[in-house]
Design a protein around this motif. Sequence first.
Motif, short mmCIF file in Angstrom:
data_model
loop_
_atom_site.label_atom_id
_atom_site.label_comp_id
_atom_site.label_asym_id
_atom_site.label_seq_id
_atom_site.Cartn_x
_atom_site.Cartn_y
_atom_site.Cartn_z
N ILE A 121 1.02 -1.17 0.00
CA ILE A 121 0.00 0.04 -0.05
C ILE A 121 0.83 1.13 0.18
CG2 ILE A 121 -1.69 1.35 1.31
CD1 ILE A 121 -2.76 -1.41 2.33
N PHE A 122 1.91 1.00 0.61
CA PHE A 122 2.88 2.43 0.77
C PHE A 122 3.54 2.64 -0.39
CE2 PHE A 122 3.83 2.34 5.68
CZ PHE A 122 2.53 2.38 5.86
N ARG A 123 3.47 1.77 -1.41
CA ARG A 123 4.21 2.08 -2.64
C ARG A 123 3.00 1.92 -3.85
NH1 ARG A 123 7.94 -0.51 0.38
NH2 ARG A 123 10.19 -0.21 -0.21
N ARG A 124 2.02 2.39 -3.65
CA ARG A 124 1.02 2.57 -4.76
C ARG A 124 1.16 3.68 -5.47
NH1 ARG A 124 -4.39 -0.57 -4.02
NH2 ARG A 124 -4.97 1.13 -5.68
N GLU A 125 1.28 3.73 -6.61
CA GLU A 125 1.59 4.92 -7.49
C GLU A 125 0.44 5.92 -7.55
OE1 GLU A 125 4.27 7.19 -9.47
OE2 GLU A 125 4.61 5.24 -8.75
N ASP A 126 -0.81 5.24 -7.45
CA ASP A 126 -1.86 6.05 -7.29
C ASP A 126 -2.24 7.09 -5.87
OD1 ASP A 126 -2.58 4.12 -5.86
OD2 ASP A 126 -4.65 3.80 -6.71
N CYS A 127 -1.28 6.58 -4.99
CA CYS A 127 -1.10 7.14 -3.80
C CYS A 127 -0.09 8.08 -3.56
CB CYS A 127 -1.51 6.04 -2.61
SG CYS A 127 -2.90 5.23 -2.43
N PHE A 128 1.23 7.50 -4.02
CA PHE A 128 2.33 8.39 -4.01
C PHE A 128 2.98 8.44 -5.44
CE2 PHE A 128 1.59 6.04 0.00
CZ PHE A 128 1.66 6.95 0.65
N ASP A 129 3.26 9.71 -5.80
CA ASP A 129 4.02 10.13 -6.91
C ASP A 129 5.40 9.29 -6.81
OD1 ASP A 129 4.42 11.06 -9.45
OD2 ASP A 129 4.82 12.97 -8.82
N ARG A 130 5.88 8.71 -7.98
CA ARG A 130 7.12 8.07 -7.91
C ARG A 130 7.29 7.27 -6.76
NH1 ARG A 130 10.60 13.38 -9.29
NH2 ARG A 130 12.36 11.72 -8.84
N ALA A 131 6.42 6.41 -6.43
CA ALA A 131 6.15 5.55 -5.24
C ALA A 131 7.46 4.88 -4.95
CB ALA A 131 5.01 4.70 -5.33
N ASP A 132 8.01 4.26 -5.80
CA ASP A 132 9.60 3.32 -5.44
C ASP A 132 10.49 4.30 -5.31
OD1 ASP A 132 7.93 1.00 -5.44
OD2 ASP A 132 8.15 1.09 -7.59
N GLU A 133 10.70 5.51 -5.32
CA GLU A 133 11.76 6.40 -5.01
C GLU A 133 11.49 7.19 -3.62
OE1 GLU A 133 12.58 9.12 -8.27
OE2 GLU A 133 11.60 7.97 -9.61
N PHE A 134 12.91 7.33 -3.15
CA PHE A 134 12.84 7.87 -1.84
C PHE A 134 13.12 9.40 -2.03
CE2 PHE A 134 15.39 9.45 2.05
CZ PHE A 134 14.72 8.88 2.95
N ILE A 135 11.94 10.02 -1.97
CA ILE A 135 11.74 11.51 -2.01
C ILE A 135 11.34 12.31 -0.76
CG2 ILE A 135 10.86 13.19 -3.50
CD1 ILE A 135 10.60 11.05 -5.72
N PRO A 136 12.05 12.62 0.27
CA PRO A 136 11.58 13.22 1.42
C PRO A 136 10.81 14.61 1.20
CG PRO A 136 13.83 12.53 1.64
CD PRO A 136 13.60 12.45 0.18
N GLU A 137 11.07 15.19 -0.05
CA GLU A 137 10.36 16.43 -0.38
C GLU A 137 8.81 16.09 -0.37
OE1 GLU A 137 14.48 16.99 -1.60
OE2 GLU A 137 13.05 15.22 -1.66
N ARG A 138 8.14 14.80 -0.67
CA ARG A 138 6.95 14.81 -0.74
C ARG A 138 6.10 15.09 0.50
NH1 ARG A 138 5.95 10.48 -3.31
NH2 ARG A 138 7.95 9.44 -3.59
N TRP A 139 7.01 15.11 1.67
CA TRP A 139 6.53 15.34 3.03
C TRP A 139 6.82 16.80 3.35
CZ3 TRP A 139 3.22 11.71 4.06
CH2 TRP A 139 3.37 10.58 3.64
N TYR A 140 7.69 17.71 2.59
CA TYR A 140 8.12 18.93 2.83
C TYR A 140 8.27 19.69 1.66
CZ TYR A 140 11.56 22.43 4.23
OH TYR A 140 11.93 23.60 4.45
#
Length: 536
Positions: free
Chosen positions: A432-451
Amino acid sequence: MNGLYALGGGALGVSIHHGLFIHGEWHVQAPTIFLGHLLAFSLLHVFLDSGISLCIITNYLFCLLSSIIIYRVFFHPLRHFPGPLSARLTKLWHVWKARDSRNHRVLEDLRLQYGDFVRTGPNELTIFHPDIFMAIDGPKSTCVKAEWYDLLYPKLSLVTSRVKETHAARRRQWNRGFTSKSLEQYITKILPYITQLEHRIDADIHHQHISNITDLFYWFGFDTMGDFVFNKSFDMLHRNEWHFVVVLLRRAMSILGPLSPVPWFVQIAFKLFPRVWILGDWFRMVAWCEGQMRERMKLPEDKTLIPDVAHYLLASAKSDPSQNLPWLTGDSILAIVAGSEPTATTLIGIFCELARSPYHAERIYQELETVDICDPRALAKECPYLEAVIAEALRMYPALPTGGNRKTCEEVVIAGRRVPGGVTLVAPRWSIFRREDCFDRADEFIPERWYGHPEMVRNKAAYAPFGTGHHSCVGRFLAMDDMRLVTARLVKKYHLSLPAGETGEDVLGDMRDQFTATPGRLRVMFRVRDNSPSTS
Protein backbone atom coordinates in the motif's frame (compact mmCIF):
# COMPACT_ATOMS: atom_id res chain seq x y z
CA MET A 1 -20.56 -54.79 7.41
CA ASN A 2 -17.43 -52.92 6.30
CA GLY A 3 -19.66 -50.68 4.17
CA LEU A 4 -21.63 -49.75 7.28
CA TYR A 5 -18.46 -48.89 9.16
CA ALA A 6 -17.25 -46.85 6.18
CA LEU A 7 -20.56 -45.00 6.01
CA GLY A 8 -20.39 -44.25 9.73
CA GLY A 9 -16.82 -42.93 9.47
CA GLY A 10 -17.72 -40.75 6.49
CA ALA A 11 -20.83 -39.36 8.18
CA LEU A 12 -18.80 -38.52 11.27
CA GLY A 13 -16.27 -36.61 9.18
CA VAL A 14 -18.93 -34.49 7.47
CA SER A 15 -20.77 -33.92 10.76
CA ILE A 16 -17.66 -32.73 12.60
CA HIS A 17 -16.84 -30.30 9.80
CA HIS A 18 -20.31 -28.78 9.54
CA GLY A 19 -21.20 -29.11 13.20
CA LEU A 20 -17.94 -27.80 14.68
CA PHE A 21 -15.05 -26.70 12.50
CA ILE A 22 -16.83 -24.08 10.36
CA HIS A 23 -18.15 -22.40 13.50
CA GLY A 24 -15.86 -20.21 15.61
CA GLU A 25 -12.11 -20.47 16.08
CA TRP A 26 -10.16 -23.65 16.70
CA HIS A 27 -6.49 -22.66 16.41
CA VAL A 28 -5.85 -22.57 20.19
CA GLN A 29 -7.47 -26.01 20.50
CA ALA A 30 -5.39 -27.37 17.60
CA PRO A 31 -2.97 -29.32 19.86
CA THR A 32 -5.91 -30.92 21.70
CA ILE A 33 -7.67 -31.73 18.43
CA PHE A 34 -4.49 -33.26 17.02
CA LEU A 35 -3.85 -35.39 20.09
CA GLY A 36 -7.53 -36.30 20.36
CA HIS A 37 -7.53 -37.68 16.84
CA LEU A 38 -4.36 -39.67 17.48
CA LEU A 39 -5.91 -41.12 20.65
CA ALA A 40 -9.20 -41.97 18.94
CA PHE A 41 -7.44 -43.65 16.02
CA SER A 42 -5.26 -45.64 18.44
CA LEU A 43 -8.29 -46.82 20.43
CA LEU A 44 -9.99 -47.95 17.23
CA HIS A 45 -6.96 -50.07 16.43
CA VAL A 46 -6.97 -51.52 19.94
CA PHE A 47 -10.67 -52.44 20.20
CA LEU A 48 -11.58 -53.20 16.59
CA ASP A 49 -10.23 -55.39 13.86
CA SER A 50 -7.40 -53.60 12.05
CA GLY A 51 -9.26 -53.79 8.71
CA ILE A 52 -12.41 -52.26 10.21
CA SER A 53 -10.52 -49.52 12.08
CA LEU A 54 -8.55 -48.64 8.95
CA CYS A 55 -11.81 -48.46 6.97
CA ILE A 56 -13.40 -46.11 9.52
CA ILE A 57 -10.34 -43.87 9.75
CA THR A 58 -9.80 -43.68 6.00
CA ASN A 59 -13.42 -42.80 5.25
CA TYR A 60 -13.56 -40.35 8.14
CA LEU A 61 -10.52 -38.45 6.88
CA PHE A 62 -11.61 -38.66 3.24
CA CYS A 63 -15.08 -37.29 3.92
CA LEU A 64 -13.82 -34.67 6.38
CA LEU A 65 -11.28 -33.32 3.87
CA SER A 66 -13.73 -33.58 0.97
CA SER A 67 -16.32 -31.62 2.91
CA ILE A 68 -13.75 -28.95 3.78
CA ILE A 69 -12.60 -28.62 0.15
CA ILE A 70 -16.12 -28.47 -1.30
CA TYR A 71 -17.22 -25.88 1.23
CA ARG A 72 -14.17 -23.66 0.78
CA VAL A 73 -14.29 -23.73 -3.02
CA PHE A 74 -18.05 -23.55 -3.71
CA PHE A 75 -19.91 -22.34 -0.62
CA HIS A 76 -17.61 -20.14 1.48
CA PRO A 77 -18.69 -16.46 1.77
CA LEU A 78 -15.37 -15.44 0.15
CA ARG A 79 -15.89 -17.64 -2.92
CA HIS A 80 -16.54 -14.62 -5.17
CA PHE A 81 -13.18 -12.96 -4.45
CA PRO A 82 -10.28 -13.74 -6.81
CA GLY A 83 -7.15 -15.54 -5.72
CA PRO A 84 -5.09 -18.71 -6.26
CA LEU A 85 -7.06 -21.96 -6.09
CA SER A 86 -4.57 -23.38 -3.61
CA ALA A 87 -5.22 -20.41 -1.30
CA ARG A 88 -8.92 -21.31 -1.21
CA LEU A 89 -8.07 -24.80 -0.02
CA THR A 90 -5.42 -24.28 2.67
CA LYS A 91 -3.01 -21.76 4.14
CA LEU A 92 -0.25 -24.34 3.83
CA TRP A 93 0.30 -23.02 0.28
CA HIS A 94 1.22 -19.71 1.92
CA VAL A 95 3.73 -21.41 4.20
CA TRP A 96 5.46 -22.81 1.12
CA LYS A 97 5.37 -19.49 -0.74
CA ALA A 98 6.76 -17.61 2.28
CA ARG A 99 9.29 -20.27 3.21
CA ASP A 100 12.13 -17.78 2.67
CA SER A 101 10.35 -15.15 4.84
CA ARG A 102 9.50 -12.85 1.93
CA ASN A 103 5.76 -12.66 2.43
CA HIS A 104 5.76 -8.99 1.38
CA ARG A 105 6.97 -10.03 -2.06
CA VAL A 106 4.46 -12.89 -2.25
CA LEU A 107 1.55 -10.56 -1.55
CA GLU A 108 2.79 -7.87 -3.93
CA ASP A 109 2.90 -10.46 -6.74
CA LEU A 110 -0.68 -11.42 -5.92
CA ARG A 111 -1.76 -7.77 -6.05
CA LEU A 112 -0.26 -7.37 -9.51
CA GLN A 113 -2.05 -10.51 -10.67
CA TYR A 114 -5.47 -10.21 -9.00
CA GLY A 115 -5.99 -6.57 -7.97
CA ASP A 116 -6.89 -4.84 -4.71
CA PHE A 117 -8.95 -7.65 -3.15
CA VAL A 118 -7.32 -11.09 -3.07
CA ARG A 119 -8.44 -14.22 -1.27
CA THR A 120 -5.19 -15.41 0.27
CA GLY A 121 -6.63 -18.14 2.47
CA PRO A 122 -9.77 -20.20 3.04
CA ASN A 123 -11.06 -17.47 5.37
CA GLU A 124 -8.62 -14.65 4.63
CA LEU A 125 -8.80 -11.59 2.42
CA THR A 126 -5.79 -9.41 1.65
CA ILE A 127 -6.86 -5.87 0.78
CA PHE A 128 -4.41 -3.51 -0.91
CA HIS A 129 -6.73 -0.52 -1.02
CA PRO A 130 -5.72 2.40 1.28
CA ASP A 131 -9.21 2.48 2.83
CA ILE A 132 -8.33 -0.72 4.67
CA PHE A 133 -6.45 1.08 7.47
CA MET A 134 -9.44 3.10 8.64
CA ALA A 135 -11.78 0.14 8.14
CA ILE A 136 -9.83 -2.14 10.47
CA ASP A 137 -8.57 0.33 13.08
CA GLY A 138 -10.61 3.52 12.67
CA PRO A 139 -12.85 4.91 15.42
CA LYS A 140 -15.94 3.24 13.94
CA SER A 141 -14.30 -0.10 13.26
CA THR A 142 -15.78 -3.23 14.82
CA CYS A 143 -12.85 -5.41 13.78
CA VAL A 144 -10.73 -7.26 16.35
CA LYS A 145 -7.25 -8.70 16.18
CA ALA A 146 -7.03 -11.95 14.26
CA GLU A 147 -5.95 -15.40 15.43
CA TRP A 148 -2.24 -14.69 14.97
CA TYR A 149 -2.31 -12.57 18.12
CA ASP A 150 -2.81 -15.65 20.28
CA LEU A 151 0.87 -16.36 19.65
CA LEU A 152 1.86 -15.93 23.32
CA TYR A 153 -1.18 -17.80 24.70
CA PRO A 154 -1.57 -18.39 27.64
CA LYS A 155 0.84 -15.48 28.27
CA LEU A 156 -0.81 -12.07 27.84
CA SER A 157 0.28 -8.67 26.57
CA LEU A 158 -1.05 -5.37 25.33
CA VAL A 159 -0.05 -6.14 21.74
CA THR A 160 -1.62 -9.59 21.66
CA SER A 161 -4.82 -8.75 23.55
CA ARG A 162 -7.73 -9.54 21.23
CA VAL A 163 -10.65 -8.43 23.42
CA LYS A 164 -11.26 -4.71 22.89
CA GLU A 165 -12.26 -4.00 26.47
CA THR A 166 -9.22 -5.83 27.84
CA HIS A 167 -6.95 -4.08 25.36
CA ALA A 168 -8.39 -0.67 26.29
CA ALA A 169 -7.84 -1.26 30.00
CA ARG A 170 -4.26 -2.43 29.47
CA ARG A 171 -3.63 0.44 27.08
CA ARG A 172 -4.56 2.91 29.80
CA GLN A 173 -1.92 1.37 32.06
CA TRP A 174 0.71 1.63 29.32
CA ASN A 175 -0.24 5.22 28.56
CA ARG A 176 0.93 6.21 32.04
CA GLY A 177 4.45 5.34 30.95
CA PHE A 178 4.28 7.47 27.80
CA THR A 179 3.06 10.83 29.04
CA SER A 180 4.89 13.99 27.93
CA LYS A 181 6.68 14.08 31.28
CA SER A 182 7.74 10.43 30.98
CA LEU A 183 9.04 10.96 27.43
CA GLU A 184 11.13 13.90 28.59
CA GLN A 185 12.63 11.74 31.34
CA TYR A 186 13.39 8.94 28.88
CA ILE A 187 15.54 11.31 26.80
CA THR A 188 18.16 11.26 29.54
CA LYS A 189 18.18 7.47 29.22
CA ILE A 190 18.58 7.57 25.43
CA LEU A 191 21.42 10.08 25.15
CA PRO A 192 24.14 7.91 26.80
CA TYR A 193 23.38 5.11 24.35
CA ILE A 194 23.78 7.47 21.41
CA THR A 195 27.16 8.41 22.87
CA GLN A 196 28.05 4.71 23.03
CA LEU A 197 26.93 4.41 19.40
CA GLU A 198 29.30 7.24 18.50
CA HIS A 199 32.13 5.51 20.38
CA ARG A 200 31.62 2.38 18.32
CA ILE A 201 31.73 4.41 15.11
CA ASP A 202 34.81 6.33 16.32
CA ALA A 203 36.54 3.02 17.04
CA ASP A 204 35.76 1.86 13.49
CA ILE A 205 37.17 5.10 12.09
CA HIS A 206 40.30 4.77 14.24
CA HIS A 207 40.92 1.21 13.04
CA GLN A 208 39.95 2.12 9.45
CA HIS A 209 37.01 -0.29 9.55
CA ILE A 210 33.72 0.04 7.72
CA SER A 211 30.89 0.25 10.25
CA ASN A 212 28.35 -2.57 10.26
CA ILE A 213 25.45 -0.19 10.80
CA THR A 214 22.90 -3.01 10.86
CA ASP A 215 24.40 -4.50 14.01
CA LEU A 216 24.99 -1.12 15.61
CA PHE A 217 21.40 0.05 15.23
CA TYR A 218 20.02 -3.25 16.50
CA TRP A 219 22.34 -3.07 19.50
CA PHE A 220 21.20 0.49 20.14
CA GLY A 221 17.52 -0.49 19.88
CA PHE A 222 17.77 -3.47 22.19
CA ASP A 223 20.04 -1.72 24.71
CA THR A 224 17.64 1.19 25.11
CA MET A 225 14.56 -1.03 25.34
CA GLY A 226 16.26 -3.27 27.90
CA ASP A 227 16.79 -0.15 29.99
CA PHE A 228 13.19 0.99 29.49
CA VAL A 229 11.66 -2.39 30.34
CA PHE A 230 14.02 -3.94 32.93
CA ASN A 231 15.92 -0.82 34.03
CA LYS A 232 19.15 -2.37 32.77
CA SER A 233 20.75 -2.54 29.36
CA PHE A 234 21.68 -5.56 27.29
CA ASP A 235 25.04 -3.73 27.13
CA MET A 236 25.74 -4.75 23.53
CA LEU A 237 27.09 -1.38 22.38
CA HIS A 238 29.49 -1.30 25.30
CA ARG A 239 30.67 -4.91 24.86
CA ASN A 240 30.62 -4.73 21.06
CA GLU A 241 28.82 -8.06 20.73
CA TRP A 242 25.34 -9.58 20.65
CA HIS A 243 23.67 -10.56 23.92
CA PHE A 244 22.83 -14.27 23.96
CA VAL A 245 19.14 -13.63 24.75
CA VAL A 246 18.76 -11.24 21.82
CA VAL A 247 20.32 -13.90 19.59
CA LEU A 248 17.76 -16.39 20.91
CA LEU A 249 14.97 -13.90 20.33
CA ARG A 250 15.96 -13.14 16.75
CA ARG A 251 16.35 -16.84 15.94
CA ALA A 252 12.94 -17.55 17.48
CA MET A 253 11.36 -14.67 15.52
CA SER A 254 12.66 -16.20 12.29
CA ILE A 255 10.03 -18.95 12.48
CA LEU A 256 7.30 -16.31 12.27
CA GLY A 257 8.22 -15.61 8.66
CA PRO A 258 7.02 -18.89 7.15
CA LEU A 259 4.64 -19.94 9.96
CA SER A 260 2.67 -16.73 10.55
CA PRO A 261 0.03 -17.77 7.97
CA VAL A 262 -0.88 -20.86 10.02
CA PRO A 263 -1.44 -19.89 13.69
CA TRP A 264 -2.98 -23.31 14.35
CA PHE A 265 0.30 -24.98 13.36
CA VAL A 266 2.25 -22.59 15.60
CA GLN A 267 0.02 -23.62 18.51
CA ILE A 268 0.69 -27.31 17.82
CA ALA A 269 4.43 -26.71 17.54
CA PHE A 270 4.63 -24.61 20.71
CA LYS A 271 2.50 -26.95 22.83
CA LEU A 272 3.72 -30.35 21.61
CA PHE A 273 7.33 -29.68 20.58
CA PRO A 274 8.48 -26.85 22.88
CA ARG A 275 12.14 -27.88 22.94
CA VAL A 276 12.60 -28.89 19.32
CA TRP A 277 14.85 -26.89 16.97
CA ILE A 278 14.32 -23.10 17.05
CA LEU A 279 11.26 -23.52 19.28
CA GLY A 280 13.62 -24.15 22.17
CA ASP A 281 15.17 -20.71 21.60
CA TRP A 282 11.74 -19.13 21.94
CA PHE A 283 11.00 -20.78 25.29
CA ARG A 284 14.48 -20.06 26.66
CA MET A 285 13.96 -16.41 25.74
CA VAL A 286 10.51 -16.34 27.38
CA ALA A 287 11.93 -17.94 30.54
CA TRP A 288 14.73 -15.35 30.65
CA CYS A 289 12.27 -12.46 30.29
CA GLU A 290 10.10 -13.91 33.03
CA GLY A 291 13.13 -14.23 35.28
CA GLN A 292 14.15 -10.64 34.60
CA MET A 293 10.66 -9.42 35.37
CA ARG A 294 10.64 -11.37 38.65
CA GLU A 295 13.93 -9.68 39.59
CA ARG A 296 12.52 -6.31 38.58
CA MET A 297 9.46 -6.91 40.80
CA LYS A 298 11.75 -7.44 43.82
CA LEU A 299 13.58 -4.14 43.39
CA PRO A 300 12.50 -1.37 45.77
CA GLU A 301 11.33 1.76 44.01
CA ASP A 302 14.13 4.33 43.99
CA LYS A 303 12.60 7.75 43.45
CA THR A 304 16.01 9.17 42.57
CA LEU A 305 16.13 7.03 39.40
CA ILE A 306 14.33 7.71 36.14
CA PRO A 307 11.27 5.40 36.06
CA ASP A 308 11.24 2.64 33.47
CA VAL A 309 8.14 1.30 31.71
CA ALA A 310 7.96 -1.58 34.21
CA HIS A 311 7.57 1.00 36.99
CA TYR A 312 4.19 2.04 35.61
CA LEU A 313 3.07 -1.51 34.85
CA LEU A 314 4.05 -2.72 38.30
CA ALA A 315 2.26 0.22 39.88
CA SER A 316 -0.94 -0.98 38.21
CA ALA A 317 -0.30 -4.56 39.39
CA LYS A 318 0.95 -3.79 42.91
CA SER A 319 -2.13 -5.33 44.58
CA ASP A 320 -1.04 -8.78 43.34
CA PRO A 321 2.08 -8.68 41.11
CA SER A 322 2.44 -12.49 41.01
CA GLN A 323 -1.06 -12.90 39.60
CA ASN A 324 -0.20 -10.32 36.96
CA LEU A 325 3.08 -12.05 36.04
CA PRO A 326 1.68 -13.48 32.75
CA TRP A 327 0.80 -9.93 31.70
CA LEU A 328 4.12 -8.52 32.86
CA THR A 329 6.14 -11.23 31.11
CA GLY A 330 4.17 -10.98 27.88
CA ASP A 331 4.40 -7.20 27.88
CA SER A 332 8.14 -7.30 28.49
CA ILE A 333 8.69 -9.60 25.51
CA LEU A 334 6.52 -7.60 23.16
CA ALA A 335 7.90 -4.27 24.40
CA ILE A 336 11.46 -5.34 23.65
CA VAL A 337 10.54 -6.67 20.20
CA ALA A 338 8.10 -3.91 19.23
CA GLY A 339 10.31 -1.19 20.71
CA SER A 340 13.68 -2.18 19.32
CA GLU A 341 13.27 -3.87 15.96
CA PRO A 342 11.03 -1.25 14.26
CA THR A 343 13.32 1.59 15.40
CA ALA A 344 16.37 -0.28 14.12
CA THR A 345 14.64 -1.04 10.82
CA THR A 346 13.79 2.61 10.18
CA LEU A 347 17.23 3.85 11.22
CA ILE A 348 18.83 1.37 8.84
CA GLY A 349 16.57 2.70 6.08
CA ILE A 350 17.39 6.32 6.92
CA PHE A 351 21.13 5.80 6.88
CA CYS A 352 21.00 3.66 3.77
CA GLU A 353 19.42 6.58 1.93
CA LEU A 354 21.69 9.21 3.52
CA ALA A 355 24.77 7.20 2.56
CA ARG A 356 23.43 6.67 -0.96
CA SER A 357 22.62 10.36 -1.44
CA PRO A 358 24.72 12.61 0.82
CA TYR A 359 22.59 15.49 -0.45
CA HIS A 360 19.91 14.47 2.06
CA ALA A 361 22.44 14.41 4.91
CA GLU A 362 23.77 17.84 3.99
CA ARG A 363 20.28 19.36 3.99
CA ILE A 364 19.71 17.94 7.47
CA TYR A 365 23.12 19.22 8.56
CA GLN A 366 22.21 22.75 7.47
CA GLU A 367 19.05 22.59 9.60
CA LEU A 368 21.04 21.49 12.65
CA GLU A 369 23.41 24.46 12.77
CA THR A 370 21.28 26.44 15.23
CA VAL A 371 19.31 23.62 16.90
CA ASP A 372 19.95 21.75 20.14
CA ILE A 373 20.58 18.26 18.74
CA CYS A 374 19.84 16.71 22.15
CA ASP A 375 16.31 18.12 22.25
CA PRO A 376 13.84 16.03 20.19
CA ARG A 377 11.10 18.66 20.58
CA ALA A 378 13.34 21.32 19.04
CA LEU A 379 14.36 18.94 16.27
CA ALA A 380 10.72 18.20 15.45
CA LYS A 381 9.82 21.88 15.37
CA GLU A 382 12.83 23.39 13.61
CA CYS A 383 14.08 20.63 11.29
CA PRO A 384 11.34 19.93 8.72
CA TYR A 385 13.67 18.15 6.32
CA LEU A 386 14.82 15.78 9.06
CA GLU A 387 11.15 15.04 9.77
CA ALA A 388 10.55 14.47 6.06
CA VAL A 389 13.46 12.02 5.81
CA ILE A 390 12.12 10.02 8.76
CA ALA A 391 8.59 10.01 7.31
CA GLU A 392 9.84 8.81 3.94
CA ALA A 393 11.95 6.08 5.57
CA LEU A 394 8.88 4.90 7.48
CA ARG A 395 7.10 4.62 4.14
CA MET A 396 9.87 2.91 2.19
CA TYR A 397 11.09 0.66 5.02
CA PRO A 398 7.92 -0.32 6.92
CA ALA A 399 8.67 -2.03 10.22
CA LEU A 400 5.53 -4.16 9.82
CA PRO A 401 5.47 -5.12 6.11
CA THR A 402 2.42 -7.40 6.13
CA GLY A 403 1.57 -8.12 9.78
CA GLY A 404 -1.24 -6.78 11.94
CA ASN A 405 -4.13 -8.96 10.76
CA ARG A 406 -7.66 -8.11 11.86
CA LYS A 407 -10.94 -10.05 11.88
CA THR A 408 -14.37 -8.74 10.97
CA CYS A 409 -17.08 -9.20 13.59
CA GLU A 410 -19.81 -8.21 11.17
CA GLU A 411 -20.14 -7.30 7.50
CA VAL A 412 -18.04 -4.26 6.55
CA VAL A 413 -17.81 -2.22 3.36
CA ILE A 414 -14.32 -1.34 2.15
CA ALA A 415 -13.85 0.72 -1.02
CA GLY A 416 -17.38 -0.22 -2.08
CA ARG A 417 -16.86 -3.98 -1.60
CA ARG A 418 -18.84 -5.94 0.99
CA VAL A 419 -16.72 -8.17 3.21
CA PRO A 420 -18.54 -10.80 5.34
CA GLY A 421 -18.23 -11.07 9.08
CA GLY A 422 -15.80 -13.56 10.63
CA VAL A 423 -13.14 -13.02 7.94
CA THR A 424 -9.44 -12.38 8.55
CA LEU A 425 -8.21 -9.18 6.86
CA VAL A 426 -4.62 -8.45 5.88
CA ALA A 427 -3.47 -4.89 5.17
CA PRO A 428 0.07 -5.12 3.70
CA ARG A 429 1.83 -1.81 4.31
CA TRP A 430 4.68 -2.82 2.02
CA SER A 431 2.39 -2.79 -1.01
CA ILE A 432 0.00 0.00 0.00
CA PHE A 433 2.87 2.38 0.78
CA ARG A 434 4.14 1.81 -2.77
CA ARG A 435 0.93 2.48 -4.67
CA GLU A 436 1.57 4.88 -7.52
CA ASP A 437 -1.98 6.23 -7.28
CA CYS A 438 -1.25 7.20 -3.66
CA PHE A 439 2.37 8.36 -3.94
CA ASP A 440 3.96 9.99 -6.96
CA ARG A 441 7.12 8.07 -7.96
CA ALA A 442 6.26 5.65 -5.18
CA ASP A 443 9.36 3.46 -5.52
CA GLU A 444 11.75 6.38 -5.03
CA PHE A 445 13.02 7.88 -1.79
CA ILE A 446 11.81 11.48 -2.02
CA PRO A 447 11.57 13.27 1.36
CA GLU A 448 10.27 16.39 -0.40
CA ARG A 449 6.88 14.74 -0.75
CA TRP A 450 6.45 15.46 2.99
CA TYR A 451 8.02 18.91 2.84
CA GLY A 452 7.59 21.36 -0.03
CA HIS A 453 5.80 19.09 -2.50
CA PRO A 454 2.64 17.77 -0.79
CA GLU A 455 1.08 17.08 -4.19
CA MET A 456 3.36 14.02 -4.35
CA VAL A 457 1.21 12.45 -1.63
CA ARG A 458 -1.94 11.69 -3.59
CA ASN A 459 -3.81 9.85 -0.84
CA LYS A 460 -2.84 10.41 2.79
CA ALA A 461 -5.04 7.51 3.87
CA ALA A 462 -2.39 5.18 2.39
CA TYR A 463 0.16 6.21 5.02
CA ALA A 464 -0.19 4.64 8.47
CA PRO A 465 3.29 3.53 9.64
CA PHE A 466 2.31 3.38 13.33
CA GLY A 467 -1.24 2.14 12.84
CA THR A 468 -4.47 4.02 13.38
CA GLY A 469 -6.71 4.84 16.33
CA HIS A 470 -6.64 2.87 19.58
CA HIS A 471 -4.44 0.17 18.04
CA SER A 472 -1.71 2.61 17.01
CA CYS A 473 1.75 1.96 18.44
CA VAL A 474 1.82 3.11 22.07
CA GLY A 475 5.53 3.92 21.78
CA ARG A 476 5.40 5.85 18.52
CA PHE A 477 6.43 9.17 20.10
CA LEU A 478 9.39 7.52 21.83
CA ALA A 479 10.39 5.85 18.55
CA MET A 480 10.23 9.18 16.73
CA ASP A 481 12.40 10.78 19.43
CA ASP A 482 14.93 7.96 19.07
CA MET A 483 15.14 8.44 15.31
CA ARG A 484 15.39 12.23 15.53
CA LEU A 485 18.16 12.14 18.12
CA VAL A 486 20.24 9.40 16.49
CA THR A 487 19.98 10.89 13.01
CA ALA A 488 20.72 14.43 14.19
CA ARG A 489 23.71 13.44 16.34
CA LEU A 490 25.34 11.28 13.67
CA VAL A 491 24.70 13.66 10.79
CA LYS A 492 26.01 16.57 12.87
CA LYS A 493 29.26 14.74 13.64
CA TYR A 494 29.98 12.64 10.56
CA HIS A 495 30.09 12.58 6.79
CA LEU A 496 28.80 9.23 5.59
CA SER A 497 28.97 7.22 2.39
CA LEU A 498 28.68 3.67 1.10
CA PRO A 499 31.81 1.55 0.65
CA ALA A 500 33.18 1.20 -2.86
CA GLY A 501 31.19 -1.28 -4.91
CA GLU A 502 28.17 -1.31 -2.58
CA THR A 503 24.82 0.24 -3.50
CA GLY A 504 22.72 -0.34 -0.39
CA GLU A 505 20.25 -2.39 -2.43
CA ASP A 506 20.76 -5.40 -0.16
CA VAL A 507 18.90 -3.61 2.65
CA LEU A 508 15.57 -4.08 0.86
CA GLY A 509 16.66 -6.85 -1.48
CA ASP A 510 17.56 -9.19 1.40
CA MET A 511 14.84 -8.01 3.77
CA ARG A 512 12.93 -10.73 5.61
CA ASP A 513 9.30 -10.39 6.67
CA GLN A 514 9.18 -12.06 10.09
CA PHE A 515 6.12 -10.18 11.36
CA THR A 516 8.56 -7.31 11.92
CA ALA A 517 10.94 -6.49 9.08
CA THR A 518 14.54 -7.72 9.19
CA PRO A 519 16.52 -5.63 6.68
CA GLY A 520 19.57 -6.86 4.83
CA ARG A 521 23.09 -5.83 5.75
CA LEU A 522 24.13 -2.19 5.58
CA ARG A 523 27.75 -1.06 5.86
CA VAL A 524 28.58 2.64 6.03
CA MET A 525 31.84 4.59 5.95
CA PHE A 526 31.92 7.42 8.48
CA ARG A 527 34.29 10.39 8.50
CA VAL A 528 34.33 12.99 11.28
CA ARG A 529 33.33 16.43 10.05
CA ASP A 530 35.81 19.29 10.46
CA ASN A 531 35.30 21.16 13.74
CA SER A 532 32.68 18.61 14.80
CA PRO A 533 31.72 19.20 18.45
CA SER A 534 32.51 16.36 20.80
CA THR A 535 29.52 14.62 22.41
CA SER A 536 31.55 12.22 24.52
